[in-house]
Scaffold this active site. Structure first.
Site, short mmCIF file in Angstrom:
data_model
loop_
_atom_site.label_atom_id
_atom_site.label_comp_id
_atom_site.label_asym_id
_atom_site.label_seq_id
_atom_site.Cartn_x
_atom_site.Cartn_y
_atom_site.Cartn_z
N ASN A 167 0.81 -1.45 -0.17
CA ASN A 167 -0.16 -0.03 0.10
C ASN A 167 0.81 1.49 0.02
O ASN A 167 0.70 2.56 -0.61
CB ASN A 167 -1.19 0.01 1.02
CG ASN A 167 -0.73 -0.15 2.82
OD1 ASN A 167 0.42 -0.87 2.66
ND2 ASN A 167 -1.18 0.50 3.12
N GLY A 241 2.19 -4.88 7.89
CA GLY A 241 1.11 -5.47 7.09
C GLY A 241 -0.39 -6.46 8.29
O GLY A 241 -0.53 -5.01 9.23
N GLU A 263 3.56 -2.94 12.94
CA GLU A 263 2.45 -2.32 12.52
C GLU A 263 1.60 -2.93 12.53
O GLU A 263 1.74 -3.32 10.91
CB GLU A 263 2.78 -0.54 11.97
CG GLU A 263 1.70 -0.22 11.71
CD GLU A 263 1.54 1.06 11.14
OE1 GLU A 263 1.42 1.37 10.07
OE2 GLU A 263 2.49 2.07 11.68
#
Length: 526
Positions: A167, A241, A263
């Site tokens: 992302n 992820g 995270e």
């Protein structure tokens, strides 16, 4: 000046240069390795290929990185700083090229791509400017004043493993590696197979800025093969992820008792108080919810509005979202781009379809847009979502948000905290009200009159998740010190800790008790 290339394959010379940066191309079996097509999310066309890595590729990457790291750890901090200051400038000078590659791979809009460039630059600047202060040798109070000299030293872990998602492939692909490298470590990284070139172009700029070759290795390939092999060999693991994958990797590295920072997922709330500036809310709320097409771990998916302003917020939100321009391309006037791939499109569609089936009302959006590209989905706002609907509690990771009316701020806080996640939250309110609410929110980052950008861009403060949203922190001193081991070096002088040989143990023990009491009273002991 960067000459923009079309929304098609990467130029052949650039593609070859980036492919040659991967460890996969250096191994004996590279000629026979399986090739993976990297497709543009804008149109589904192939923009380049990379090799599918093996365990042997990862093993070789660690051999190279460990050899390079031994020399790098002896490199003066001032020399490391200059490399990353040069990298900072190179990133900003080549921002157009970086944004083009990020957009080609991810399908995001130009503004979201710029966020990635800025993130890399500010992390390079912050850690280059502060690494000496953070890991420099520090004098600490000794056990016995004057007689004990104690210093705290920070030494690199060794070779850090890094596994990053699709992302934010540039920001997450390099910003976490920056403090690891500056602290004296090597890095072996696995970018997501959807978006390897964003990471590789940053590595190219690192080498051009003076980073020793082999210090940062990039192995492309699957998470089950390459990612797992990295977790089995690294001296510290940095992962971004899903919570599900984070648990798997946590168990894996836990068996070896090595450090781990992760995270993970989020279901991030936004609270709108009745004393909020609604004009400000409307200026900020679409980016808070729909930046990067909602494919952002800190983006807003839940909105709780106090009853007196609920109707106005809903009406104005509908207008604001329907006015958003979605589409593909490098133009700055596009408000939202594409989703990453078919899997993500199917996931978003399923959440919205389930909400409809449960009786929720679609205030805006709510459908795919194949006329714009294969993976486009409209920014979507839901209201009147019944209890038990999956979208209320499960992370969508897409351009879908719901609005819910609350009778009080106490109810809003309770609902905001009523989840297993705790990554990011936002409060729009008068400043005093906002600060009061923020102190009650169970999240690693809370923005007041801002969605997420202010807390994310404040790189001097550690940032991460509470509860099931992660462990460890990026940014701030913690974002670098986690990549180091602390060594306590205590030198005893003049007198033994056990006391002078000419004094009996009993006399010395009594003297020490008296000294401790006196030290507490006069506060000259630590």
């Amino acid at each position: 000046m960067h000459k923009r290339f079309p929304m098609g394959p990467l130029p052949e010379d650039l593609h070859r240069k980036l492919l040659n940066l991967t460890t996969n191309t250096k191994t004996a079996g590279a000629a026979d390795a399986e090739k993976v097509d990297v497709k543009s999310s804008f149109n589904g066309e192939t923009i380049g290929t990379v090799l599918s890595g093996t365990v042997e590729d990862v093993e070789y990457a660690f051999e190279l990185a460990r050899a390079a790291q031994q020399k790098w750890a002896q490199t003066p901090i001032e020399q490391r700083q200059e490399i990353f200051r040069a990298f900072h400038d190179r990133v900003l000078d080549n921002r157009e090229l970086l944004m083009d590659i990020v957009q080609l791979e991810t399908g995001k809009n130009r503004a979201s791509a710029l966020d990635e460039v800025m993130d890399v630059a500010i992390n390079a600047r912050y850690y280059a400017n502060n690494v000496g202060k953070l890991i420099g040798e520090k004098k600490r109070p000794g056990a016995l004043p004057i007689a004990t000299r104690s210093v705290e030293q920070h030494i690199p872990k060794g070779v850090v493993g890094q596994i990053t998602p699709w992302n934010y492939p540039l920001a997450l692909g390099i910003s976490d590696a920056i403090p690891a490298l500056l602290a004296g470590n090597g890095v072996v990284a696995k970018p997501d197979s959807n978006t390897p070139f964003s990471c590789l172009i940053a590595v190219l700029f690192l080498y051009e800025s003076g980073l020793p070759r082999d210090l940062m290795q990039v192995v492309t390939g699957s998470g089950t093969v390459v990612g797992s092999a990295i977790a089995d060999r690294c001296d510290y693991l940095m992962f971004t992820g899903s919570t599900k994958t984070g648990r798997i990797l946590g168990r894996q590295v836990g068996e070896r008792l090595i450090g781990y920072s992760a995270e993970l997922g989020g279901k991030n709330p936004l609270i709108i108080a009745k004393d909020a500036d609604l004009d400000l809310v409307m200026r900020e709320i679409t980016s808070a919810c729909f930046s990067n097409s909602g494919q952002l771990c800190v983006s807003i998916e839940r909105i709780y509005v106090e009853e007196p302003v609920y109707t106005e917020v809903v009406n104005r939100m509908k207008v604001a979202v329907e006015a958003m321009k979605i589409g593909s391309g490098f133009n700055w006037d596009i408000d939202m781009g594409s989703l990453i791939n078919q899997t993500q499109l199917d996931t978003v569609s399923r959440f919205v379809d389930e909400a409809r089936e449960h009786g929720a009302r679609v205030l805006a959006g709510g459908k795919a847009r194949p006329d714009l590209g294969p993976y486009f989905y409209e920014p979507t706002v839901l209201v009147d979502v019944p209890a038990g609907t999956p979208v209320l509690s499960d992370e969508v990771f897409g351009p879908v948000v719901y609005i819910e009316k609350v009778a009080s701020l106490e109810e809003a806080v309770e609902k905001a905290n009523g989840t297993s996640y705790g990554l990011n939250a936002s409060v729009f309110a008068a400043p005093e009200t906002g600060r009061k609410i923020a102190s009650q929110i169970e999240a690693g980052g809370v923005g007041i009159n801002d969605g997420y950008a202010a807390s994310w861009a404040t790189v001097s403060v550690p940032l991460g998740g509470m509860k099931q949203s992660g462990m460890g922190r990026r940014h701030g001193p913690d974002g670098l010190l986690k990549y180091t081991e602390i060594r306590n070096v205590a030198e005893q002088r003049f007198i033994s800790m056990r006391g002078p040989a000419v004094i009996s143990r009993k006399v010395y023990a009594d003297a020490m008790v008296t000294a401790l009491k006196l030290g507490k009273k006069l506060r000259f002991l630590p």
